[in-house]
Scaffold this motif. Structure first.
Motif, mmCIF file in Angstrom:
data_model
loop_
_atom_site.group_PDB
_atom_site.id
_atom_site.type_symbol
_atom_site.label_atom_id
_atom_site.label_comp_id
_atom_site.label_asym_id
_atom_site.label_seq_id
_atom_site.Cartn_x
_atom_site.Cartn_y
_atom_site.Cartn_z
ATOM 1 N N SER A 114 111.273 16.685 -47.505
ATOM 2 C CA SER A 114 110.371 16.384 -46.385
ATOM 3 C C SER A 114 108.937 16.763 -46.722
ATOM 4 O O SER A 114 107.991 16.025 -46.410
ATOM 5 N N ASP A 115 108.779 17.921 -47.390
ATOM 6 C CA ASP A 115 107.436 18.316 -47.810
ATOM 7 C C ASP A 115 106.853 17.318 -48.810
ATOM 8 O O ASP A 115 105.652 16.991 -48.758
ATOM 9 N N ALA A 116 107.723 16.838 -49.719
ATOM 10 C CA ALA A 116 107.245 15.843 -50.692
ATOM 11 C C ALA A 116 106.794 14.568 -49.988
ATOM 12 O O ALA A 116 105.757 13.986 -50.326
ATOM 13 N N TRP A 117 107.596 14.141 -48.982
ATOM 14 C CA TRP A 117 107.184 12.954 -48.203
ATOM 15 C C TRP A 117 105.866 13.219 -47.481
ATOM 16 O O TRP A 117 105.019 12.337 -47.386
ATOM 17 N N HIS A 118 105.746 14.432 -46.969
ATOM 18 C CA HIS A 118 104.508 14.765 -46.265
ATOM 19 C C HIS A 118 103.311 14.706 -47.215
ATOM 20 O O HIS A 118 102.239 14.230 -46.842
ATOM 21 N N ARG A 119 103.518 15.190 -48.454
ATOM 22 C CA ARG A 119 102.427 15.139 -49.429
ATOM 23 C C ARG A 119 102.092 13.708 -49.833
ATOM 24 O O ARG A 119 100.937 13.399 -50.133
ATOM 25 N N SER A 120 103.139 12.845 -49.877
ATOM 26 C CA SER A 120 102.896 11.457 -50.294
ATOM 27 C C SER A 120 102.421 10.580 -49.145
ATOM 28 O O SER A 120 102.071 9.419 -49.368
ATOM 29 N N LEU A 121 102.408 11.133 -47.923
ATOM 30 C CA LEU A 121 102.023 10.324 -46.769
ATOM 31 C C LEU A 121 100.616 9.760 -46.890
ATOM 32 O O LEU A 121 100.394 8.575 -46.573
ATOM 33 N N PRO A 122 99.619 10.541 -47.330
ATOM 34 C CA PRO A 122 98.276 9.931 -47.468
ATOM 35 C C PRO A 122 98.263 8.723 -48.400
ATOM 36 O O PRO A 122 97.602 7.720 -48.113
ATOM 37 N N THR A 123 99.011 8.819 -49.514
ATOM 38 C CA THR A 123 99.071 7.685 -50.437
ATOM 39 C C THR A 123 99.700 6.467 -49.767
ATOM 40 O O THR A 123 99.226 5.331 -49.926
ATOM 41 N N VAL A 124 100.784 6.726 -49.008
ATOM 42 C CA VAL A 124 101.450 5.619 -48.303
ATOM 43 C C VAL A 124 100.507 4.982 -47.294
ATOM 44 O O VAL A 124 100.416 3.753 -47.183
ATOM 45 N N LEU A 125 99.786 5.823 -46.555
ATOM 46 C CA LEU A 125 98.845 5.288 -45.568
ATOM 47 C C LEU A 125 97.742 4.477 -46.251
ATOM 48 O O LEU A 125 97.315 3.436 -45.737
#
Length: 302
Positions: A114-125
């Protein structure tokens, strides 16, 4: 003797005095009792009024007691089953505890993911924003195309007038291409056109044992071994009851390729049965992406 009589008289006098005192005391007690008797009777009446509901409630309780005893007996009968279920639950508790521990052990990796997804969220956005920008550009291009649609429809109408003549020319070209392909495949796949095979199994092997060059492919890895197995399985199924016009498809999820096998003709003679089989291969990606065809003519000795 006279002294004894005098003593007796004296004692008798004392007795009379004691009796009189007792009678007086009894009279006083009786008088007090008569004074207090109404209050005592009132208390008795009050007590009787209070006792009556209690007696009625006792009677009701006595009527309920049998059902209570019956329910108690039923509860006692169920106690062994309840105890058995409790034992079963106690036996399952270690498994439940073990599963809880496994779930607890699995929580940290989930949190880490979940933390990894949270870190990758800006890239996804950011990618979403880029996609939105691309969609807007695409919509603009579609709008530009829509402006050209009337012109395209006009050209399509003019083209429909020329279609019959084009179809006639295309049919002639297709016939020539099929004949050229048949001749090419005869030389590439089967070698000798008039070769006689002994069994349908040999026919299947000959048709499916084709190389990438036979299909006109640039790379050998475009037609994989698993594609060949799928091709062979489809042809084997088709040759169980071969008839002209029959076809079967195959697909390979591993390579992404697919194909189709079609029996174009079945010719029977006194000595052999001859087949013309079209093998169609659809390459999903790479330099050989597209449809490739091979036509094979072979005979089986009767």
């Amino acid at each position: 003797m006279d002294k004894l009589i005098a003593l007796s008289r004296l004692l008798f006098a004392f007795a009379l005095i004691a009796l009189a005192a007792a009678i007086y005391s009894f009279t006083q007690e009786a008088k007090q009792l008569r004074t207090e008797l109404p209050a005592l009777l009132a208390q008795v009446d009050t007590t009787a009024q209070r006792i009556t509901p209690v007696i009625a409630e006792i009677n009701n309780l006595q009527s309920i007691v049998p059902s209570i005893l019956e329910q108690s007996a039923e509860y006692q009968r169920l106690i062994p089953e309840v105890l058995q279920r409790i034992d079963d639950i106690n036996q399952q508790l270690p498994l439940i505890v073990s599963e809880v521990e496994q779930v607890r052990d699995a929580i940290p990796p989930i949190i880490e993911q979940s933390d990894a997804w949270h870190r990758s969220l800006p890239t996804v956005l950011k990618q979403v924003d880029q996609t939105n920008q691309t969609v807007r550009q695409t919509n603009q291009q579609i709008s530009n195309v829509n402006q050209k649609v009337p012109e395209i429809l006009a050209e399509s109408a003019a083209l429909r007038k020329d279609v019959p003549e084009i179809i006639v020319q295309a049919e002639g070209l297709v016939a020539q291409a099929e004949q050229a392909g048949r001749e090419a495949s005869k030389g590439a796949v089967s070698g000798v056109i008039g070769g006689i095979l002994n069994s349908p199994f040999q026919l299947v092997d000959k048709i499916t044992d084709v190389s990438s060059e036979t299909f006109g492919l640039k790379q050998d890895k475009s037609y994989t071994d698993s594609d060949r197995d799928k091709h062979k399985a489809a042809l084997t199924k088709l040759m169980k009851t071969p008839q002209k016009g029959q076809s079967t498809r195959w697909s390979n999820s591993r390579s992404g390729n697919s194909g189709e096998v079609i029996i174009q003709s079945v010719t029977n003679t006194n000595d052999a049965t001859c087949y013309s089989v079209l093998s169609r291969l659809n390459i999903d990606s790479g330099p050989d992406k597209g449809t490739h065809n091979v036509i094979t003519d072979k005979c089986i000795d009767n």
